[in-house]
Design a protein around this motif. Sequence first.
Motif, mmCIF file in Angstrom:
data_model
loop_
_atom_site.group_PDB
_atom_site.id
_atom_site.type_symbol
_atom_site.label_atom_id
_atom_site.label_comp_id
_atom_site.label_asym_id
_atom_site.label_seq_id
_atom_site.Cartn_x
_atom_site.Cartn_y
_atom_site.Cartn_z
ATOM 1 N N GLN A 19 49.178 61.684 37.508
ATOM 2 C CA GLN A 19 49.499 60.671 36.482
ATOM 3 C C GLN A 19 49.523 59.264 37.095
ATOM 4 N N ALA A 20 50.055 59.155 38.326
ATOM 5 C CA ALA A 20 50.122 57.859 39.018
ATOM 6 C C ALA A 20 48.712 57.318 39.279
ATOM 7 N N ILE A 21 47.806 58.209 39.707
ATOM 8 C CA ILE A 21 46.417 57.801 39.988
ATOM 9 C C ILE A 21 45.743 57.313 38.711
ATOM 10 N N GLU A 22 45.956 58.051 37.614
ATOM 11 C CA GLU A 22 45.343 57.679 36.332
ATOM 12 C C GLU A 22 45.853 56.327 35.851
ATOM 13 N N LYS A 23 47.172 56.104 35.984
ATOM 14 C CA LYS A 23 47.749 54.818 35.566
ATOM 15 C C LYS A 23 47.216 53.665 36.416
ATOM 16 N N GLU A 24 47.090 53.915 37.741
ATOM 17 C CA GLU A 24 46.574 52.889 38.646
ATOM 18 C C GLU A 24 45.124 52.529 38.290
ATOM 19 N N GLN A 25 44.319 53.559 38.026
ATOM 20 C CA GLN A 25 42.920 53.320 37.664
ATOM 21 C C GLN A 25 42.813 52.558 36.347
ATOM 22 N N ASN A 26 43.670 52.929 35.392
ATOM 23 C CA ASN A 26 43.672 52.252 34.093
ATOM 24 C C ASN A 26 44.071 50.784 34.239
ATOM 25 N N ALA A 27 45.058 50.534 35.114
ATOM 26 C CA ALA A 27 45.508 49.147 35.349
ATOM 27 C C ALA A 27 44.382 48.317 35.966
ATOM 28 N N ALA A 34 39.403 41.831 32.608
ATOM 29 C CA ALA A 34 39.912 40.465 32.432
ATOM 30 C C ALA A 34 39.219 39.498 33.395
ATOM 31 N N THR A 35 39.055 39.931 34.653
ATOM 32 C CA THR A 35 38.413 39.070 35.660
ATOM 33 C C THR A 35 36.964 38.785 35.280
ATOM 34 N N ASN A 36 36.257 39.800 34.796
ATOM 35 C CA ASN A 36 34.857 39.602 34.378
ATOM 36 C C ASN A 36 34.753 38.644 33.203
ATOM 37 N N ILE A 37 35.742 38.669 32.310
ATOM 38 C CA ILE A 37 35.763 37.710 31.187
ATOM 39 C C ILE A 37 35.920 36.294 31.733
ATOM 40 N N TYR A 99 38.383 44.297 42.718
ATOM 41 C CA TYR A 99 39.237 43.275 42.104
ATOM 42 C C TYR A 99 39.489 42.108 43.065
ATOM 43 N N ILE A 100 39.819 42.414 44.314
ATOM 44 C CA ILE A 100 40.098 41.358 45.314
ATOM 45 C C ILE A 100 38.861 40.474 45.527
ATOM 46 N N LYS A 101 37.681 41.126 45.599
ATOM 47 C CA LYS A 101 36.428 40.391 45.821
ATOM 48 C C LYS A 101 36.090 39.506 44.624
ATOM 49 N N LEU A 102 36.293 40.041 43.415
ATOM 50 C CA LEU A 102 35.989 39.273 42.207
ATOM 51 C C LEU A 102 36.940 38.090 42.027
ATOM 52 N N MET A 103 38.193 38.263 42.431
ATOM 53 C CA MET A 103 39.141 37.144 42.357
ATOM 54 C C MET A 103 38.712 36.022 43.314
ATOM 55 N N GLY A 104 38.171 36.416 44.460
ATOM 56 C CA GLY A 104 37.638 35.420 45.396
ATOM 57 C C GLY A 104 36.458 34.674 44.792
ATOM 58 N N ALA A 105 35.586 35.411 44.071
ATOM 59 C CA ALA A 105 34.441 34.786 43.396
ATOM 60 C C ALA A 105 34.915 33.829 42.307
ATOM 61 N N ASN A 106 35.969 34.230 41.579
ATOM 62 C CA ASN A 106 36.538 33.369 40.535
ATOM 63 C C ASN A 106 37.057 32.064 41.130
ATOM 64 N N ASP A 107 37.692 32.157 42.290
ATOM 65 C CA ASP A 107 38.229 30.972 42.973
ATOM 66 C C ASP A 107 37.091 30.010 43.341
ATOM 67 N N LEU A 108 35.967 30.559 43.830
ATOM 68 C CA LEU A 108 34.810 29.727 44.190
ATOM 69 C C LEU A 108 34.192 29.078 42.951
ATOM 70 N N GLN A 109 34.137 29.826 41.852
ATOM 71 C CA GLN A 109 33.604 29.273 40.603
ATOM 72 C C GLN A 109 34.450 28.094 40.121
ATOM 73 N N LEU A 110 35.764 28.256 40.173
ATOM 74 C CA LEU A 110 36.666 27.187 39.719
ATOM 75 C C LEU A 110 36.505 25.930 40.568
ATOM 76 N N TYR A 111 36.275 26.129 41.869
ATOM 77 C CA TYR A 111 36.075 24.962 42.748
ATOM 78 C C TYR A 111 34.751 24.271 42.397
ATOM 79 N N ALA A 112 33.717 25.067 42.073
ATOM 80 C CA ALA A 112 32.426 24.497 41.662
ATOM 81 C C ALA A 112 32.600 23.657 40.390
ATOM 82 N N LEU A 113 33.408 24.147 39.460
ATOM 83 C CA LEU A 113 33.663 23.400 38.221
ATOM 84 C C LEU A 113 34.414 22.098 38.500
#
Length: 504
Positions: A19-27, A34-37, A99-113
């Motif tokens: 159950q813990a694994i399923e909840k973690e994956q769902n989170a 959200a990050t992709n949006i 998730y960690i990698k995509l958050m880094g990409a988001n940070d770079l995008q925001l700096y570009a903006l």
Amino acid sequence: NMQAEIQTDLLLKDKMKQQAIEKEQNAFYKLLNATNIYLNANEIRYNIYKNHFAEVKQKNKVKESDRATVLEREAIDYFTKANVQTRSARNMMYKSDQYIKLMGANDLQLYALQLQESAYGIYLSIPAAISSKIDTAFVAENIYNDTKKSTSKESTSSKLSWEVLSTYTYSYVKPKPVKYKTKKGILFHVQLGIFKGLLPTKKFAKVSPVIFDKFVKNPYRRYLVGEYKTYEAADMALKYVKKMGYDDAYIISKINGQRKSYSLGKNKLVFNDKYNSNKIHELSVFSSISYSPISSNDNKNKDDGNRNVKSIKGLAYYLQLGMFLKPVTSSEFQNIEPIFTEKIPSKGTRYMTGPYNSIAQARSAENLIKSKGFADAYIIAYNNGVNISLTKAKQIEKPGSVVNSVDKSNSSGIIKFSVQVGAYKNKLSNTDFEKLNGSFSPRKVNIKYSSGMNIYIIGDYKSYNEAKFLKNKLHTEGHSDCFIVAFKGETKITIGEAIELSNE
């Protein structure tokens, strides 16, 4: 998971862990969505800004437009880096790593903006839109720095990123930094060290270009100078910069653009005739020929950072690249350096590369220059900045020796210029000759034998310019490998000697 660990019932324990694994994956699934949006929204905003820059620049020309253009360029660098990270994240196995990698990409995008918005703030004269952090960084990065002591990574903040964002190059001739294009093969560079700001170009004119790596959100840059195909030239460049006070400098190699050690690059070299030609040409920059300062009178003859040939003392050989009625920029010569010039009354400006200490060096370099697309390049000579004949140059180089070049007093043999379309050790068969002749029809292909080769030529002209006209016409027809040759009677001679003897 913690609650599962304290359970004594093994079935219940396994169920709680599942159950813990399923909840973690769902989170993580929700976090990734959200990050992709966020990433998609940033991309839409970035493209809107990017697509309207041209219109805004035309309507609002301000003093600091160049500064805004640099911010635009950096925004592209950061957004490109973000896209690379996004693609990399989507290939990862674990959602937590994604998730960690995509958050880094988001940070770079925001700096570009932020960079884009600061550029708009400059174009539209809206100070509030200019990020103070970006503004401060811009000023620091574009101040010339004459410090010779390199900064070590260990002495900087541990929070700084040393991930390369992009690589730029500039030189004394082309002082504006532009993106560096990765080159194939083995190249050697001298790494000067890690510095802030821009290094002055004039002091590195002899070991150009200057190349630097820009890091992600890091004010420091890693600087390289020179771009050599031979390790001997790189060794000379290293000695040169160490004499200037850059004690931390050392040589690196790049193999197909990938940074490697000096020893690995050296071990991969192939020592052949081409290598020797490259060595002679590259070492000529560090030759013993002395450069005298260009006076203010001579300075008016200097074009686009090119050097005036009158500044060279003693005997020197050059390869003439072309003669132009109107001044041309160094970009015409495909990064061949150094370029020397001489203004010829009523003819234009002569452009050449060199200098070379001997005719033998010049002949070796001639093959390299011709392979770069300058098929009409030929050797000329100067003594104390004055153009002299090759015959006289050889006499100065080896006083008292018998000169092997063609003598004007020898009337046997008329000087003729032709266009070479082929050369073979063995004579072509009748079938192959008919094919060659047919490909140049209605022109007639003739054959001459010289130095153990059967040379196939078109044309028989008294002047170089007539042969050049034919060569250019053949190039437009798709015969790009043909080039001009010269003969005295049946003997093949250099273009330089032929022009000298024909009094052109």
